[in-house]
Design a protein around this motif. Sequence first.
Motif, short mmCIF file in Angstrom:
data_model
loop_
_atom_site.label_atom_id
_atom_site.label_comp_id
_atom_site.label_asym_id
_atom_site.label_seq_id
_atom_site.Cartn_x
_atom_site.Cartn_y
_atom_site.Cartn_z
N SER A 41 0.84 -1.36 -0.13
CA SER A 41 -0.06 -0.01 -0.08
C SER A 41 0.90 1.34 -0.09
O SER A 41 2.03 1.10 0.51
N ARG A 43 0.53 5.28 0.56
CA ARG A 43 -0.60 6.54 1.07
C ARG A 43 -0.68 7.74 -0.01
O ARG A 43 0.55 8.24 -0.42
N LYS A 45 -3.39 10.86 -1.76
CA LYS A 45 -4.53 11.66 -1.83
C LYS A 45 -5.11 11.13 -3.23
O LYS A 45 -4.66 10.95 -4.12
N ARG A 75 -6.22 5.66 -8.84
CA ARG A 75 -5.26 4.88 -8.88
C ARG A 75 -4.89 4.77 -10.72
O ARG A 75 -3.71 4.32 -10.99
N CYS A 84 -1.80 -0.11 -5.46
CA CYS A 84 -3.13 -0.31 -4.66
C CYS A 84 -4.29 0.52 -5.13
O CYS A 84 -4.06 1.48 -5.79
N CYS A 86 -5.57 2.42 -2.88
CA CYS A 86 -5.63 3.37 -1.77
C CYS A 86 -6.08 4.71 -1.95
O CYS A 86 -6.77 5.27 -1.03
N ASN A 87 -5.70 5.17 -3.11
CA ASN A 87 -5.98 6.68 -3.45
C ASN A 87 -7.31 6.66 -4.30
O ASN A 87 -7.54 8.01 -4.85
N HIS A 189 -14.32 0.63 -5.71
CA HIS A 189 -13.07 0.40 -6.18
C HIS A 189 -13.16 -0.33 -7.57
O HIS A 189 -12.14 -0.24 -8.36
N SER A 281 -10.60 9.53 0.79
CA SER A 281 -10.03 8.34 -0.22
C SER A 281 -10.09 7.11 0.72
O SER A 281 -10.09 7.39 1.87
N TYR A 282 -9.53 6.15 -0.03
CA TYR A 282 -9.53 4.93 0.66
C TYR A 282 -8.43 4.91 1.51
O TYR A 282 -8.01 3.65 2.53
N ASP A 283 -7.08 5.61 1.23
CA ASP A 283 -6.22 5.52 2.17
C ASP A 283 -6.30 6.52 3.35
O ASP A 283 -5.52 6.96 4.12
N GLU A 285 -7.23 9.53 3.68
CA GLU A 285 -6.84 10.90 3.60
C GLU A 285 -8.12 11.81 3.01
O GLU A 285 -8.72 11.31 2.24
#
Length: 933
Positions: A41, A43, A45, A75, A84, A86-87, A189, A281-283, A285
């Motif tokens: 992952s 991080r 934004k 992504r 990932c 995550c953003n 996602h 976001s999924y991270d 942030e």
Amino acid sequence: MAEREFNEEITTMNGNTRWIVLALAATLAALALLVGAKADSARAKSDIYAFENFPSSTQAGGHPDIFTEFELGSRLTAKPSVPCFCNDPKEVIQHLPAGVIANPHVVSECKIAQLSLFECPADSQAGVVVVKLFGFGGFPLYRTTPAKGQAGVFAFLLPFGAAAPQFLQFSSRTGSDYGLDVKSTGISHLLPLLYYAPIFWGVPGDHFYDIMRFRPGEKEGFQCETNPFKAMAEHDAAALKLLCPFGIAGREVPSSLPIAPLNQSPTTCVGPLVSTMEVFSYDLEWTHAQSDWPETTGCDALSFDPSLAANPTTTNTDTASGVDVVLTVPQFQDPKTPSPSELKASTITFPKGFSLNPSAADGKLTCTDEQSSVGTEEEAHCPEFSKVGTVVLDSSALPAPINGFLYLGEPKPGAPYRLVVTANGFGTAVKLLGTVHADANDGRLVASFEDLPQTPFQKFSLHIFGSERGLLATPSHCGTYPVESTFTPWDASVSEQKLTQFFVLDHGPNGSPCPNAVRDFSPGFEAGTKNNTAGINSPLAVRITRRDGEQNLSRFTIATPPGFLASLRGVTYCPEAAIAQLSNPAYTGRAEAASPACPASSEVGSVATQAGSGTKPLNTPGKVYLAGPYKGAPLSLVVAVPALAGPYDLGNVEVRAAVNIDPRTTQVTAVSDPLPQIFGGVPLRTRLIQVNLDRPNFTLNPTNCSPFNVDGTFAGDQGSVSHLSAPFQVANCRGLDYGPSLTMRLKGGVNRLGHPAITAVLRTKPGEANSRSVTVTLPDGELLDNAHIGAVCTRSQFAAQACPEGSRLGNATAWSPLLDKPLEGSVYLRSSSHRLPDLVADLKGQVDVELSARIDAASGGRLRANFGSIPDVRVEKFVMRLQGGKKGLLQNSRSLCAKPKRAKVQMTGQNGRVTKSKVPLRYSCRSNKRHKR
């Protein structure tokens, strides 16, 4: 292939091919999710590439379509690429400007199950969502079933791949400016929407939107060659059909919705306005963006016509009351006419005499700011015992009125009387703060609600509880009373509106006839001791009452019977500095209750008061303290009552009474200062004052069982005076012993024509009756030497403490167990209405006592001094010393040494017992050789 080239090529495909490609893209995205899940992952934004939020019209109070367009990073667009997810954006929150409101309930509801099957009814469509994946496409936006706490929920569903419904939740910022928030949730996602634009129709029932409306069962959206925003905003059907040839042409889906607005613009033209957006976001942030909102125009076209009716819950005067207030601010919802200006502030001025009722707060709590949830969007959780009324709130932004309550708010410095209005319903938690200002001079009330939110409250119904603990109290006289209101609009181009409405009071308390201009004044008065046994210590209680509808008590004078006294021994005075502290506005009632300003050694009793209209007035206890000289009186009493009513602390009510002691009878008369009529802006409407002088071994019953009275003089606030008496008589006087002893000693001048000095000493025993009179008849041969009568003090000189020195004959001292120190003073000859002047002992000390004797001739011409009116005071010892020699009034007609001399003494007790004796005159003849013994 670069993303831009890919998109351009896709746009050349026909409609069916596009949806196949979209489905393939969704499948590839799912595979990418599985791959990315195994990667580390990072991080990052979710970037905001574009954000624009604007209405289709800038007319104030208008009902525009509201367009929101934004493009987000994910992504797929991250540079460098992120393996990932995550953003990817998870939630998007749009904060529309204050004053932008929406009423989702004008649109029908589509159930979640219907949405999942693409079976939503056409009347549940509130707009469209333009999505840009590999081109522009439009999908229906439906109103769906809200969850608890949600004001409105809208959703759209993409008809391909494994995409889940995308939800847009409406909520009001009830913790701040009551503006509208739109929260997008459910962003997946699998197919992250990098660009989409929800469009909420201003009037969903308008038939223009029929070309964009979907039938139940339709899965495919319409596709457009380019962005159709402009055509939609301008309601240009021809352009819209041209831009979207894959779905608009030939589409006409009618609606049965009423022609009612979904959206409304602010009713203020103060700008510029701003819309903001937050992306989560999924991270975990947050990313923020801001967009200008076009300045609202056309405020001069708005109307503003509020009205208010306020009426007490009773038509009786001087009665505990509630009040019913109905505030109406017309907010018609005509799609073609701007809505009227919303209400920004409202002030209600009640008539003089319509005031806060002291008993209203008894047993109440307040709702703290934390409990009221002010500053949050949560519901209030105010204590039940802070509730004082009910509320019904009707808003054009809600499908039906919502109910709530009125609570007492937490007092603040400068704003002790605050109100909290709450109302909950349809996912909206309303909290409004108000203040009530009570004029410190006359108690007139001004209720204000400032900075009301820009939201269309069209009717506000408030009921403040009445009953016997009503929050308010009506004026004291019948008549027609005005209620003045001022209304401030949000539209600054419209002036404030003022309105006067009237209510009528047509009966006295409990339905009695209306009171006269000068109200009746018949206070109740009771007084007595706990134990009426003569000569013992027993607490005294004085009780003054007043009925509703009568004049308020303004001052009083209480005179106790002769002989009813108090023991001042060991009782200190409350210092003047402490008394001043009681009236200091900064000194709280709770501070006084916890640690009184006056020392405990000065406390002599307690006080109970009742204030307020109705059968359940407010009970407030206090204490009574002994204080020093005041207004010419030797003593005073200080009554201190902490002004505590439920959660309110208004300081301390301090009333002082001068305690006068009649020097001839020692009768006590207490004269109060003017009683406060209003305190902390609250007219007291005092109903009861009960003073209990209950310090142990303080007050003392007389030893005279004659019938007496406790006399009271009471003044009303309209000038009436009432004189009342309470019978007072002690018992068992005859059971008291009475046997004081008197000794008399002569010094010098024992020869014939001599002028001896005289010392008389009277002693009493504990527990016996006090003396009423003492008559001393001197033996034959003791005469009054008129030649030694010099100046005689006139009564006016005596009263002015200006007796000439020549009238002074000696001094006297009295010791009493009631005082810490003896009383001392000079003995004078004072003019009399009789032939001979009186002999007067002017005793000074903590209190002053005047003891006078009439001098005359008894049978046989013997000189007699009759102390005929001795105060009923416990005295252990009394000594009188009369000068001899050149200033001696007593002259021997023959030598005293010829034979013993005796004086006849008759003493009568206050209980009627009489003792007679012959008291020997004690003197020495040792210097007289002719009379050696």
